[in-house]
Design a protein around this motif. Structure first.
Motif, mmCIF file in Angstrom:
data_model
loop_
_atom_site.group_PDB
_atom_site.id
_atom_site.type_symbol
_atom_site.label_atom_id
_atom_site.label_comp_id
_atom_site.label_asym_id
_atom_site.label_seq_id
_atom_site.Cartn_x
_atom_site.Cartn_y
_atom_site.Cartn_z
ATOM 1 N N LEU A 116 -48.620 -28.709 30.427
ATOM 2 C CA LEU A 116 -47.989 -29.920 30.935
ATOM 3 C C LEU A 116 -48.979 -30.898 31.554
ATOM 4 C CD1 LEU A 116 -44.877 -28.281 32.644
ATOM 5 C CD2 LEU A 116 -45.027 -29.251 30.356
ATOM 6 N N ASN A 117 -50.243 -30.481 31.617
ATOM 7 C CA ASN A 117 -51.279 -31.316 32.225
ATOM 8 C C ASN A 117 -50.916 -31.676 33.664
ATOM 9 O OD1 ASN A 117 -53.740 -32.696 32.280
ATOM 10 N ND2 ASN A 117 -52.823 -34.615 31.585
ATOM 11 N N ILE A 118 -50.545 -30.648 34.426
ATOM 12 C CA ILE A 118 -50.256 -30.831 35.844
ATOM 13 C C ILE A 118 -51.184 -29.928 36.651
ATOM 14 C CG2 ILE A 118 -47.848 -31.498 35.502
ATOM 15 C CD1 ILE A 118 -47.000 -28.675 36.109
ATOM 16 N N ASP A 119 -51.286 -30.201 37.941
ATOM 17 C CA ASP A 119 -52.262 -29.491 38.772
ATOM 18 C C ASP A 119 -51.819 -28.082 39.143
ATOM 19 O OD1 ASP A 119 -54.008 -31.640 38.760
ATOM 20 O OD2 ASP A 119 -53.109 -32.547 40.544
ATOM 21 N N ARG A 120 -50.544 -27.926 39.488
ATOM 22 C CA ARG A 120 -50.103 -26.596 39.917
ATOM 23 C C ARG A 120 -48.598 -26.465 39.789
ATOM 24 N NH1 ARG A 120 -48.016 -26.276 45.161
ATOM 25 N NH2 ARG A 120 -48.077 -28.242 46.326
ATOM 26 N N ILE A 121 -48.166 -25.239 39.764
ATOM 27 C CA ILE A 121 -46.746 -24.928 39.782
ATOM 28 C C ILE A 121 -46.594 -23.601 40.520
ATOM 29 C CG2 ILE A 121 -46.661 -23.615 37.609
ATOM 30 C CD1 ILE A 121 -44.046 -25.191 37.009
ATOM 31 N N THR A 122 -45.515 -23.431 41.232
ATOM 32 C CA THR A 122 -45.339 -22.243 42.066
ATOM 33 C C THR A 122 -44.369 -21.266 41.424
ATOM 34 O OG1 THR A 122 -45.746 -23.539 44.065
ATOM 35 C CG2 THR A 122 -44.669 -21.402 44.346
ATOM 36 N N MET A 123 -44.766 -19.998 41.381
ATOM 37 C CA MET A 123 -43.898 -18.933 40.886
ATOM 38 C C MET A 123 -43.480 -18.041 42.036
ATOM 39 S SD MET A 123 -45.514 -17.603 37.270
ATOM 40 C CE MET A 123 -44.246 -16.319 37.182
ATOM 41 N N GLU A 124 -42.221 -17.631 42.037
ATOM 42 C CA GLU A 124 -41.738 -16.686 43.034
ATOM 43 C C GLU A 124 -42.313 -15.297 42.769
ATOM 44 O OE1 GLU A 124 -39.849 -17.209 45.644
ATOM 45 O OE2 GLU A 124 -39.558 -19.354 45.266
ATOM 46 N N LYS A 125 -42.522 -14.531 43.843
ATOM 47 C CA LYS A 125 -43.026 -13.169 43.680
ATOM 48 C C LYS A 125 -41.945 -12.202 43.217
ATOM 49 C CE LYS A 125 -42.525 -12.060 48.621
ATOM 50 N NZ LYS A 125 -41.428 -11.087 48.504
ATOM 51 N N SER A 126 -40.663 -12.572 43.416
ATOM 52 C CA SER A 126 -39.568 -11.708 42.979
ATOM 53 C C SER A 126 -39.430 -11.756 41.452
ATOM 54 C CB SER A 126 -38.256 -12.144 43.620
ATOM 55 O OG SER A 126 -37.934 -13.463 43.251
ATOM 56 N N LEU A 127 -38.782 -10.747 40.894
ATOM 57 C CA LEU A 127 -38.542 -10.673 39.452
ATOM 58 C C LEU A 127 -37.052 -10.508 39.223
ATOM 59 C CD1 LEU A 127 -41.411 -9.073 40.112
ATOM 60 C CD2 LEU A 127 -41.399 -8.799 37.637
ATOM 61 N N GLN A 128 -36.510 -11.280 38.266
ATOM 62 C CA GLN A 128 -35.081 -11.265 38.000
ATOM 63 C C GLN A 128 -34.823 -11.028 36.517
ATOM 64 O OE1 GLN A 128 -32.768 -14.374 39.895
ATOM 65 N NE2 GLN A 128 -34.458 -14.904 41.238
ATOM 66 N N PHE A 129 -33.726 -10.305 36.250
ATOM 67 C CA PHE A 129 -33.425 -9.890 34.879
ATOM 68 C C PHE A 129 -31.961 -10.156 34.559
ATOM 69 C CE2 PHE A 129 -36.665 -7.417 36.872
ATOM 70 C CZ PHE A 129 -37.687 -7.345 35.932
ATOM 71 N N ASN A 130 -31.724 -10.786 33.422
ATOM 72 C CA ASN A 130 -30.367 -10.947 32.913
ATOM 73 C C ASN A 130 -30.006 -9.695 32.113
ATOM 74 O OD1 ASN A 130 -30.258 -13.562 33.945
ATOM 75 N ND2 ASN A 130 -31.089 -14.447 32.072
ATOM 76 N N VAL A 131 -28.886 -9.089 32.466
ATOM 77 C CA VAL A 131 -28.455 -7.835 31.849
ATOM 78 C C VAL A 131 -27.053 -8.058 31.269
ATOM 79 C CG1 VAL A 131 -28.065 -5.378 32.232
ATOM 80 C CG2 VAL A 131 -29.825 -6.565 33.557
ATOM 81 N N PHE A 132 -26.917 -7.915 29.958
ATOM 82 C CA PHE A 132 -25.672 -8.297 29.278
ATOM 83 C C PHE A 132 -25.229 -7.218 28.286
ATOM 84 C CE2 PHE A 132 -23.606 -9.954 25.507
ATOM 85 C CZ PHE A 132 -22.542 -10.660 26.033
#
Length: 219
Positions: free
Chosen positions: A94-110
């Protein structure tokens, strides 16, 4: 009996995986180093109901659940090793400087409860405007993938009924699922989970890790 896990050790990235660039998405196969162990943990973990309203078909026609690992007080070096690989890739795209990711992990279960659901019944198409989707297909069946649809107006009623008739939607591309495959695409695409053969998920669970990165240039 409780099973202790170290989230960052379990979800260590495969150092040998390579990103492949397509027109509308990025694909990274063999994403996690400990795939078999991850599957074993997820298959033996409870998952809470997700996206419900008073009219919801959840737990009537299907199970739509969410599994979350909060990842309390992890090793910051290991967190950075996992998250920086994805955030750096997205920033370069995206040609951007930074983006923040959460340390938690989430899963869709179907999983379907109803049998013989026709192919025209799929997960509700929707937009995630201003966001980047990072999905990891985890279940061993990996049937279908993610459909990218031609733009159109849509009212999102997922909380009432996740499974809808897509006969009036035009599919532009299907991002193919594969076990342990990560895909990255813009939430500006009208998109939704796509199952090629719904019978596969009558007896089996569809599990996808979902990370939504919000683009916020004000921070």
């Amino acid at each position: 009996m409780p099973r202790p896990i170290n989230v960052e050790n379990l979800f260590e990235l495969n150092p040998n995986s390579q990103a492949v660039y397509y027109d509308n998405y990025v694909c990274i196969d063999d994403f996690y180093k400990n795939y078999d162990e991850i599957i074993d943990v997820i298959e033996n973990s409870p998952a809470e109901s997700w996206k419900k309203s008073q009219w919801s078909r959840n737990f009537i026609d299907y199970y739509d659940c969410r599994l979350v690992f909060a990842n309390w007080q992890p090793d910051p070096i290991k967190v950075k090793a996992r998250t920086s690989a994805i955030s750096s890739l997205v920033c370069n795209l995206l040609n951007i400087d930074r983006i923040t990711m959460e340390k938690s992990l989430q899963f869709n279960v179907f999983k379907h409860i109803k049998n013989n659901v026709p192919e025209i019944k799929q997960h509700h198409p929707h937009y995630d405007i201003g966001m980047i989707n990072v999905l990891v297909y985890l279940d061993r069946h990996a049937n279908g993938g993610t459909a990218l649809y031609k733009d159109r107006e849509v009212v999102n009623n997922e909380a009432s009924n996740l499974i809808v008739d897509i006969s009036d939607y035009e599919i532009e591309e299907i991002i193919p699922a594969k076990p342990n495959r990560c895909v990255i695409f813009s939430g500006a695409f009208l998109h939704g989970a796509y199952i090629e053969n719904n019978k596969v998920y009558e007896d089996n669970w569809r599990v996808t890790q979902a990370t939504i990165l919000r683009l916020d240039n004000d921070e």
